[in-house]
Design an enzyme around this catalytic site. Structure first.
Site, PDB file in Angstrom:
ATOM      1  N   HIS A 173      40.793  43.376  36.305  1.00 26.04           N
ATOM      2  CA  HIS A 173      41.039  43.024  34.899  1.00 26.04           C
ATOM      3  C   HIS A 173      40.329  41.719  34.546  1.00 26.04           C
ATOM      4  O   HIS A 173      39.720  41.610  33.483  1.00 26.04           O
ATOM      5  CB  HIS A 173      42.544  42.873  34.640  1.00 26.04           C
ATOM      6  CG  HIS A 173      43.276  44.166  34.536  1.00 26.04           C
ATOM      7  ND1 HIS A 173      43.685  44.869  35.630  1.00 26.04           N
ATOM      8  CD2 HIS A 173      43.670  44.865  33.448  1.00 26.04           C
ATOM      9  CE1 HIS A 173      44.309  45.963  35.228  1.00 26.04           C
ATOM     10  NE2 HIS A 173      44.319  45.998  33.910  1.00 26.04           N
ATOM     11  N   HIS A 205      48.227  39.990  41.495  1.00 29.55           N
ATOM     12  CA  HIS A 205      47.092  39.298  42.108  1.00 29.55           C
ATOM     13  C   HIS A 205      47.464  37.884  42.517  1.00 29.55           C
ATOM     14  O   HIS A 205      48.364  37.271  41.942  1.00 29.55           O
ATOM     15  CB  HIS A 205      45.916  39.222  41.125  1.00 29.55           C
ATOM     16  CG  HIS A 205      45.331  40.548  40.777  1.00 29.55           C
ATOM     17  ND1 HIS A 205      44.513  41.236  41.623  1.00 29.55           N
ATOM     18  CD2 HIS A 205      45.463  41.315  39.679  1.00 29.55           C
ATOM     19  CE1 HIS A 205      44.159  42.378  41.055  1.00 29.55           C
ATOM     20  NE2 HIS A 205      44.728  42.453  39.872  1.00 29.55           N
TER      21      HIS A 205
END
Length: 123
Positions: free
Chosen positions: A37, A79
């Site tokens: 992303h 993440h």
């Protein structure tokens, strides 16, 4: 494809070990490093900043948007912070690759005009 390739090579899991949902089994982003992303957000924002004439407030919002996309993934536990930073770096690398093969408008018009020439047979 490069993000997915690096993810498959490194195979780093996210900070929280969560049970995968249905959409996780369909998604390509199984691993954490680098953050896909963040990579896409960095590339899109850099592209728009380079190719559009935007007022300063819109430029700031665009950079803020890309940063918040990456940070949201960190805050969601998908993440690590280093995944996001490397994702941004990979997005900038993707942008530079795209810019190296980018054709100008005049070049595109020339290619289109060559393709529309009528050719007569030599017989």
């Amino acid at each position: 494809m490069t993000v997915a390739g690096v993810q498959r090579l490194v195979k780093r899991k996210g900070p929280w070990e969560m049970t995968p949902g249905f959409l996780d089994s369909v998604a390509m982003d199984i691993y954490s490093f680098p953050a896909a992303h963040a990579s896409r957000a960095a590339m899109v924002s850099k592209f728009l900043l380079s190719h559009l004439v935007l007022a300063v407030p819109l430029r700031i919002l665009l950079v803020l948007w890309a940063f918040l996309v990456g940070m949201s993934r960190v805050l969601l536990g998908k993440h690590h912070l280093t995944d996001m930073v490397c994702g941004f770096a990979l997005g900038m690398f993707h942008f530079s690759l795209m810019e190296s093969v980018w054709l100008s408008s005049s070049t595109c018009q020339t290619i289109i005009s060559i393709g529309t020439l009528s050719w007569s047979p030599l017989f």
